[in-house]
Write an enzyme that holds these catalytic residues in place. Structure first.
Site, PDB file in Angstrom:
ATOM      1  NE  ARG A 391      -4.144  -1.971   2.253  1.00  0.00           N
ATOM      2  CZ  ARG A 391      -4.857  -2.135   2.803  1.00  0.00           C
ATOM      3  NH1 ARG A 391      -5.027  -1.322   4.028  1.00  0.00           N
ATOM      4  NH2 ARG A 391      -5.973  -3.005   3.097  1.00  0.00           N
ATOM      5  CG  ASN A 427      -1.014  -7.121  -0.183  1.00  0.00           C
ATOM      6  OD1 ASN A 427      -1.881  -7.952  -0.836  1.00  0.00           O
ATOM      7  ND2 ASN A 427      -1.652  -6.302   0.857  1.00  0.00           N
ATOM      8  CD  GLU A 428      -4.930  -4.970  -0.037  1.00  0.00           C
ATOM      9  OE1 GLU A 428      -4.608  -4.060   0.576  1.00  0.00           O
ATOM     10  OE2 GLU A 428      -5.527  -5.905   0.151  1.00  0.00           O
ATOM     11  CG  ASN A 429       2.107  -2.894  -4.295  1.00  0.00           C
ATOM     12  OD1 ASN A 429       2.286  -4.031  -4.758  1.00  0.00           O
ATOM     13  ND2 ASN A 429       2.794  -2.140  -3.527  1.00  0.00           N
TER      14      ASN A 429
END
Length: 815
Positions: A391, A427-429
């Site tokens: 994130r 992850n969830e970039n």
């Protein structure tokens, strides 16, 4: 052909740290005891080591005695009334050294400490590290010798003062982001080892096994790096390879070696190798023995032979055979200790996963302990391991260097584990907000660089990310966001949604699915029950998103969601596999309003290893060892009208089960995995008002299994909750369980109440609180109108208060 090569080349990955990990089996001591901890900063390092006179005003702050591993946030991560501490903390001890090697080296090996760490010997800073999840070392030999020669050494009686500063202060220019759905813990929360080495040792070993399954042959390349800070010029080297039974299958001895730089042995050939797989994880051993100046050191690494393949838009193969990846996720988190899990706790957790039928795990969202990777190797669990780029966007050049360095370290440190098949790059970039500007092209650029680095360091494994569609073309394997029945859609949409996403990428692997469940909260279906043989209409789903509410956080709904997913996965021949999110509830700073504040409650077990009902659903689909479980062991009171039929679910992997209700048989049902729910092991029965007993028995099995539970059935209707009924139950010496049940003005239990209930205490005892569990939280949302907490009495008397908004406070005395 075998070749032994000595290269004067230093790995780039050791720059900044001495080396990645210590691959040795001897003279490694865990530094667990005799530590003091201070959860604040100090003025300078002198403040930690200066002489202190009793009663003088310069006396230091109060330190607490702790053991390692230790986490700053063991309790405050789930304290409902505070933000968890993010800042500096200090550890100190005095080391008594006894190096068995003359002129040898003394190292400190950190298996992980968060998130920035500085190390001091007396007043000399000997090392620093940024990053909370990769292992690293610092050589303290020279600093120790300098201190022992100083005038201050006498004051410490021959012991060596060691001080360590850890800091998890918020910092947008490092990974992971504070927007992440997990705590960025502080402390020495993995083991810290004291390591004694001779003058010459092996700093690292890299084992590259290659398998030809068709020819039943294997080859092996071994390389490593010497550690020789005093420039010794002569040594001998012995290399041994042992098969899983411990038999030596390769040996080579070399004398008169100059132990500088890298060494390499290539082209070791083995016939009919034992294969590592998820059923029989056969592990070989490589030992390298270095002898110099009469001192000997053995470096050892385990490895395995296996092959794997992701078919484009198709399934996954291990050793030439299709394997459906049946997975879950792990966070480094546990009740009462935060990230500071002991090895015994790690073993228990991983064995529980294997007993649930897991053959695959995603280690989210950061590099995890070497202990966990070893357990995956030993238990036969394939691994997706990833760096903590999670994130927030992309920061400055320092941020990018850290991201690349952590990828570098993860691959180098865990390269030899046969369980690892995927290196996760992020992850969830696609989640912005750490920086004013969010640029997709900058994220793509860094992701591409990481992908290149991963393949340069390791040509044998795949790269992957989860949920960043605009980067899905960069990596080898992609997992989009598919949360059927929780964040969007109904769970009956699962196969359709998954196939649509699979068609968009080369290699689809579905990690993260499921939903939240508040352990011990259950729901009665509000639509007509499905009749035997009925397959059409909403009632055919019998407890699906169309009958139960996905927002009610009941175990009843989540069991049906999981049941449907597992049923469908057996009927998707193109599916590589999935990983349920997560295995265990864990703490998170971004969910303060959850039924247990600051806890992500999507786990199939609680934060203290207590299984939820869903654990047994997985077992019924994924395991071979016979099992049997009636749904509802944590459901003490069911409700409905007199004469209603109620659904009884039994989860088992056995072919036939008979159900008895209050001693009367309800018939034998045949298991069929495609007969939803409970694979056909369900009964619609009438319950009597008051106590009911259920007993399920397997039929036509070698060993009969039985499961039994007793509960109440309430037909009385309730009104608005106005009061508590409170009781205390002794559990074991000094521990009492206090339970509060909400009732209306007539004393009838309010079984649908979700009021937040608060516990407090005065007296000799204390609440066992801040555990992030349903019995270890002083603020908790009611489960079917009830809440519980444990009390440590300390052999005295206490008064426990139970409160809720607009409800009269109740008190109970415990002793």
């Amino acid at each position: 052909m075998k070749r032994f090569i000595l290269l004067l080349v230093i790995y780039g990955f050791v720059v900044g740290d001495l080396y990645a990990k210590v691959p040795t089996t001897c003279h490694k001591i865990r530094l667990k005891d005799n530590w003091e901890f201070l959860r604040q900063d100090v003025g300078n390092i002198w403040e930690l080591v200066r002489p202190v006179k009793k009663g003088q005003p310069e006396e230091q702050p109060i330190w607490t005695q702790v053991t390692l591993p230790h986490c700053f946030n063991a309790e405050d991560a789930v304290d409902p009334n505070v933000n968890y501490y993010q800042g500096p903390g200090w550890y100190r001890t005095c080391l008594k050294l006894n190096n068995p090697y003359q002129n040898g080296r003394v190292l400190l090996e950190f298996e992980g400490a968060g998130q920035k760490t500085d190390v001091y010997i007396y007043m000399t800073k000997v090392g620093s590290h940024v990053g909370g999840y990769d292992s690293w070392n610092v050589d303290i030999t020279d600093a120790v010798q300098t201190f022992l020669l100083s005038k201050d050494a006498e004051r410490f009686g021959g012991k060596i003062p060691l001080s360590i500063r850890c800091d998890n202060t918020r910092d947008a220019e490092m990974i992971p982001s504070d927007l992440s759905d997990f705590n960025l813990y502080g402390g020495i929360y993995r083991y810290l080892n004291l390591v004694y080495l001779p003058e010459v040792s092996v700093a690292s070993l890299k084992i590259v096994p290659t398998l030809d399954t068709k020819m039943k042959k294997a080859s092996l390349d071994i390389s490593g790096l010497f550690y020789n800070p005093t420039d010794i010029r002569q040594a001998s080297v012995e290399v041994f390879v042992k098969n899983p039974q411990g038999k030596i299958v390769y040996a080579q001895s070399l004398g008169d070696v100059t132990p500088l730089g890298e060494f390499s042995i290539q082209g070791i050939n083995l016939d009919n190798p034992y294969l590592w797989d998820v059923i029989s994880p056969q592990l070989y051993t490589c030992e390298v023995v270095v002898t110099a100046n009469g001192q000997k050191m053995t470096a050892m690494e385990k490895f395995g032979f296996r092959s794997f393949e992701f078919i484009e838009k198709g399934p996954f193969f291990l050793n030439g055979k299709r394997l459906l990846l049946r997975g879950t996720h792990r966070h480094e988190d546990h009740a009462g200790v935060g990230a500071a899990m002991t090895e015994e706790q790690m073993i228990q957790e991983m064995k529980m996963m294997k007993d649930m039928g897991v053959n695959f795990i995603r280690l989210g969202h950061y590099q995890q302990s070497e202990i966990i990777l070893n357990l995956c190797d030993e238990l036969g669990i394939l691994v997706w391991e990833e760096i903590p780029w999670c994130r927030g966007g992309v920061g400055n050049e320092t941020y990018r260097r850290q991201t690349k360095r952590m990828l570098n370290n993860m691959i180098i440190q865990h390269y030899n584990h046969p369980s690892v098949i995927i290196w996760g790059l992020g992850n969830e970039n696609d989640w912005p907000n750490d920086f004013p500007v969010f640029k997709q092209n900058e994220i793509r650029k860094l992701m591409s660089e990481l992908n290149t680095i991963a393949h340069q360091l390791d040509k044998t494994r795949k790269t992957a990310i989860r949920r960043c569609d605009f980067c899905s073309d960069i990596v080898d394997v992609y997992s989009p966001s598919v949360w059927a029945g929780w964040y969007r859609g109904n769970y009956t949409d699962y196969q359709k949604m998954s196939k649509e996403e699979m068609e968009k990428v080369r290699h689809f692997l579905h990690v993260e699915w499921g939903g939240d469940s508040h352990a011990g909260r259950h729901a009665e279906a509000v639509a007509p029950l499905r009749k035997e043989g009925e397959v059409e209409g909403d009632a055919a789903l019998n407890g699906s998103a169309l009958v139960l509410k996905k927002g009610d956080w009941s175990e009843t709904y989540i069991v049906k969601l999981i049941d449907w997913h597992l049923k469908e996965q057996e009927n998707m021949p193109w599916l590589t596999g999935t990983a349920y999110w997560p295995f265990k509830d864990f703490s998170t700073p971004v969910r303060p309003a959850n039924p247990i504040p600051y806890v992500n409650q999507k786990g199939v077990i609680e934060r203290d290893f207590t299984p939820k009902e869903s654990y047994y659903v997985f077992q019924s689909y994924w395991t071979k060892k016979p099992m049997l479980h009636i749904y509802g062991h944590s459901w003490p009171v069911r409700w409905g009208n007199d004469g209603d039929e109620k659904e009884i679910l039994v989860y088992s992997n056995c072919s036939k089960v008979e159900l008895f209700v209050n001693g009367e048989s309800q018939g034998i049902h045949q298991r069929d995995s495609q007969d939803f729910p409970a694979a056909g092991l369900r009964w619609n029965v009438k319950l009597k008002n008051g106590l009911n007993t259920l007993r399920a028995v397997t039929v036509d099995t070698k060993e009969s299994l039985t499961d039994e539970l007793t509960f109440e059935y309430q037909t009385e209707k309730w009104g608005k909750a106005t009061a508590f009924q409170v009781k205390a139950t002794p559990l074991k010496s000094g521990i009492i369980k206090v339970e509060a049940q909400l009732v209306d003005d007539k004393g009838i239990r309010c079984l649908d109440s979700r009021e937040f209930i608060y516990f407090d205490i005065a007296g000799d005892g204390k609440l066992i609180q801040n555990q992030g569990t349903v019995t270890g939280s002083r603020k908790i949302q009611a489960r079917n109108g009830r809440a519980q907490i444990l009390v440590q009495t300390h052999q005295g008397t206490s008064c426990v208060a139970v409160k809720a908004n607009n409800i009269q406070t109740s008190f109970i005395t415990v002793k």
